[in-house]
Design a protein around this motif. Sequence first.
Motif: not given
Length: 271
Positions: A77, A57, A89, A59, A63, A84
Motif C-alpha cells: 500500500y 497488503f 490495511i 487480500k 496480493s 486500496i
Amino acid sequence: MESPRCEQRITKVSLAEILRCFEHPISEEQAWAVCFQCCRKMEQLAQGLRPPLHSVFIKGPGSIFIHADGTASFKVYHKSGKSIDVGSIQQSEDKLLEYLGVVIYEALDWGIDSQVERELSDPLEKLLCLMLKLDDEAMKPAVTLQDVIKACEEHLATTSEATSHCEMTCRSLFTEYMELQKLVTIIQTSKEVHLGSPLSCYSPVDLALTGFSEASLWPNVIRELQNGVRLRKATERPQRHAPLKECIHSPYELLLDDIQHKRYTLRKVSD
C-alpha cells in the motif's frame, strides 16, 4: 507491437495468476513452501527492510507474488495510491498471518467443488487453524511469525534444509507457470496463423469447431502427469498393420529383391 509485459522478462507472478493458469489447487508441499517464504519475507520487512511491514497488503491470492528466484513478496500500500482502502490495511503481525492463512487455504481449495472438502494432513490443518484463529482455546496467545516458520521447518525431516527446499519448490512453481504460458502462447500463435486472424476475432463456438481451447487441455495433462503416467512396453502396444499397397517395381528393384532373398542359382565357373 508487443506489450511491455511481453518485451520485458517476467520476474514474478501472482499466486492468483498461477492458480488461473493451472486451474487446479496447489499441492500441500507448495502450500508449505509459499507459507514459509511469505513468513520469511515478513520477517525481513519487520527487521527494517523496505517496504515497511505495516504497508503490506494481503487480500486474496492476487496480493502474493512468487519470484523467479523462489522468494515471495506482497502487494504494498502506497499513501498516494487510491486503489486500496486505507481502512483495510492490516498492520499487526497476527492479522497479516491470519490473512495469509486465508490465502493459503483458498489456494489449497482452488477449483474444488463446493460440495467436496479437501482432506489435509494433520500438521498443515493444525497450522492453518492456528493462523486462522480457529483454535478453541480463547486465552491462547496470538500466533507469531516464529511460530509459523518453526512449524514449516518441522514439517521437513531436516529442519536446516527448510530455506533451500521451500525456495526450490517456489522456484519450480514459477518455472512451471512460465513454461505452460510459453506453450499456450505457441499454440495460440499457430492457431491464429492457421485461422488467419487473431483468436479474439472468433466466437467461442468457432474456436471449439477448430479444436482450440485455451484452458481445458493443459490442466488435464498436468493432472495426469502429477498423478503418474504408466508407460507400456512396445510389445504391449496394439500392432496395427496397414494393408500393403501394390506397386510396380523397376527391374533394378526386382533384381535387388531377388538378391536379398537369395532367389538365384550360382553356376560354377571353370578356370
